[in-house]
Scaffold this active site. Structure first.
Site, PDB file in Angstrom:
ATOM      1  N   ASP A   8      -5.677  -5.206  -0.326  1.00  0.00           N
ATOM      2  CA  ASP A   8      -6.282  -4.661  -1.559  1.00  0.00           C
ATOM      3  C   ASP A   8      -7.814  -4.759  -1.640  1.00  0.00           C
ATOM      4  O   ASP A   8      -8.364  -5.131  -2.687  1.00  0.00           O
ATOM      5  CB  ASP A   8      -5.676  -5.355  -2.797  1.00  0.00           C
ATOM      6  CG  ASP A   8      -4.175  -5.132  -2.946  1.00  0.00           C
ATOM      7  OD1 ASP A   8      -3.591  -4.441  -2.096  1.00  0.00           O
ATOM      8  OD2 ASP A   8      -3.597  -5.659  -3.917  1.00  0.00           O
ATOM      9  N   LYS A 106       1.599  -0.255  -2.877  1.00  0.00           N
ATOM     10  CA  LYS A 106       2.516  -1.076  -3.675  1.00  0.00           C
ATOM     11  C   LYS A 106       2.150  -0.969  -5.145  1.00  0.00           C
ATOM     12  O   LYS A 106       1.005  -0.669  -5.487  1.00  0.00           O
ATOM     13  CB  LYS A 106       2.460  -2.533  -3.195  1.00  0.00           C
ATOM     14  CG  LYS A 106       1.075  -3.139  -3.309  1.00  0.00           C
ATOM     15  CD  LYS A 106       1.016  -4.510  -2.675  1.00  0.00           C
ATOM     16  CE  LYS A 106      -0.347  -5.114  -2.824  1.00  0.00           C
ATOM     17  NZ  LYS A 106      -0.793  -5.298  -4.220  1.00  0.00           N
ATOM     18  N   CYS A 151      -2.388 -11.301  -4.991  1.00  0.00           N
ATOM     19  CA  CYS A 151      -1.750 -10.496  -3.948  1.00  0.00           C
ATOM     20  C   CYS A 151      -1.778 -11.161  -2.580  1.00  0.00           C
ATOM     21  O   CYS A 151      -0.808 -11.047  -1.820  1.00  0.00           O
ATOM     22  CB  CYS A 151      -2.350  -9.102  -3.929  1.00  0.00           C
ATOM     23  SG  CYS A 151      -1.864  -8.183  -5.414  1.00  0.00           S
TER      24      CYS A 151
HETATM   25  C1  VGL Z   1      -3.820  -7.789  -7.858  1.00  0.00           C
HETATM   26  C2  VGL Z   1      -3.518  -8.219 -10.083  1.00  0.00           C
HETATM   27  C3  VGL Z   1      -2.962  -6.976 -10.274  1.00  0.00           C
HETATM   28  C4  VGL Z   1      -4.324  -8.269  -6.539  1.00  0.00           C
HETATM   29  C5  VGL Z   1      -3.258  -6.540  -8.034  1.00  0.00           C
HETATM   30  O1  VGL Z   1      -4.602  -7.429  -5.648  1.00  0.00           O
HETATM   31  O2  VGL Z   1      -4.448  -9.507  -6.378  1.00  0.00           O
HETATM   32  N1  VGL Z   1      -3.925  -8.629  -8.886  1.00  0.00           N
HETATM   33  N2  VGL Z   1      -2.842  -6.144  -9.243  1.00  0.00           N
END
Ligand code: VGL
Ligand code: ZN
Length: 197
Positions: A8, A106, A151
């Site tokens: 991410d 995701k 994540c």
């Molecule tokens: C994430 C919160 C919501 C992350 C993704 O990548 O850690 N955290 N969506």
């Protein structure tokens, strides 16, 4: 065989983004160096439909960072972020992503969030990444990215649960860290046998 899993590294998790992680952009040169040094690279991309159930804006009277009960368990609510197709959902512009052999998305089901790259937040619905890695003969993963305490941590715990040898390079991660989440998730990773480097 070994793979680098880059979690991410997207605009919305970097300074200026909708769910900015402090120093999120600082990891990009370190991650790029690691991408160069690994033979196999997988990226994940948080990829939500507008109106996703993890967004506080989808729930009347709820604010970001509150927790609600969902059918699959407690869910932290977030600002709207990584809406599929928007600039915020794109990888950081300096991320050297062309070498990636797989991009796994995701969080694309409206009614359930997915922190982990392996399972959605019910800890039961697979994303397919575990099977992909196993079929390719990859047994060892190094994880980097955003955010350490969400994540990255949930991905690392699930990878251990699936029997992978797991290293998290903390110098190439940054945390959201609210309510003691970084310390708690670091302890859980250590207990699960994740190598923290
Ligand atoms: C994430 C919160 C919501 C992350 C993704 O990548 O850690 N955290 N969506
Ligand atoms: Zn998300």
């Amino acid at each position: 065989m070994e793979a680098l899993v880059v979690i991410d590294v997207q605009n919305d998790f970097c300074p200026g983004g909708a769910l900015a992680v402090a120093g999120g952009d600082e990891i990009v040169p370190i991650v790029n160096g690691l991408i160069q040094s690994f033979d196999h690279v997988v990226l994940t991309q948080d990829w939500h439909p507008a109106g996703h159930s993890s967004f506080a804006s989808s729930h009347p009277d709820k604010q970001p960072f509150e927790t609600i009960a969902m059918p699959y368990g407690p869910q932290t609510l977030w600002p709207d972020h990584c809406v599929k197709g928007t600039a915020g959902a794109l990888f950081h512009p300096d991320l050297a992503w062309t070498k990636a052999e797989l991009v796994i998305r995701k969080g694309f089901r409206k009614e359930i969030d997915s922190y982990s790259a392996f399972y959605e937040n019910d800890h039961a619905t697979p994303t397919g990444l575990g099977g992909y890695l196993r079929e390719r003969g990859i047994s060892k993963v190094t994880m980097v990215g955003l955010a350490t305490d969400f994540c990255v941590a949930f991905s690392a715990l699930d990878a251990r649960r699936l029997g992978f040898d797991v290293t998290v390079r903390l110098d190439a991660c940054r945390a959201i860290d609210f309510g003691g989440s970084l310390a708690a998730m670091t302890a859980r990773m250590r207990e699960a046998g994740v190598t923290l480097a």
